[in-house]
Scaffold this active site. Sequence first.
Site, mmCIF file in Angstrom:
data_model
loop_
_atom_site.group_PDB
_atom_site.id
_atom_site.type_symbol
_atom_site.label_atom_id
_atom_site.label_comp_id
_atom_site.label_asym_id
_atom_site.label_seq_id
_atom_site.Cartn_x
_atom_site.Cartn_y
_atom_site.Cartn_z
ATOM 1 C CB CYS A 52 45.829 32.233 38.232
ATOM 2 S SG CYS A 52 44.270 31.802 37.426
ATOM 3 C CD GLU A 86 49.658 28.279 35.994
ATOM 4 O OE1 GLU A 86 50.451 28.983 35.336
ATOM 5 O OE2 GLU A 86 49.037 28.695 36.999
#
Length: 231
Positions: free
Chosen positions: A2, A99
């Site tokens: 992340c 992402e």
Amino acid sequence: MCGRFSLYLPPAALESRFEAEPPADLQPRYNCAPGQSLPVLAADDTGRMRRMKWGFTPSWADESFDLINARVETVREKRSFTDAYESRRCLVPADGFYEWTRRDGGKWPYRVSFADDRPFAMAGLYETWTPPTRQAGIGEFGRDEPTGEERVEAFTVLTTEPNDLVSELHDRMAVVLRPEHERAWLDGFLDHETLATPISDDEFRAYPVSTRVNSPANDDPSLVEPVELGS
């Protein structure tokens, strides 16, 4: 992993969701990035969030580590995180994370969020790190001189194996906590298996967004809007 997320929920709604007052100067953020000062809710906070730098350094380190993620599989044994795992847990509020994956010959950002765009908490750890005194340039009386740098309070986000949706984008994802697990996480009562189990992919959506999100200098509402790949 992340490495970016968004948090643009209005302060009043954020306070209602987490039962904690956000920082007074909180502004909508569409591209939260490592190194930035961001709101978190620590285990010892009572009704108030505080800002911390995203990029964790263990208290014993001689230099800044800036660890933005901690793997849930090893967080209990890894020296950098063991103390924080036992006693310095936090919630990292967000309403989506980004992402990057390869599409059409290039690397493209996707935003992942709940289908209804509701806010959530990522599991985090925090630490206070004090830069060491200088070892060179010793002062007049033979003592180390202080660096003059302030203590740094910083956090990291736990990651786990992805659910089916995120696995198409990356091999890791943030540990997103269910609301009923948030207090248990902070208080140290959430079992590790539950912590490591990703929320089902049928509750999430993922869609491509502008490559402008690649630069932390860009931070505006257009970053969370869906785009056509290649546009």
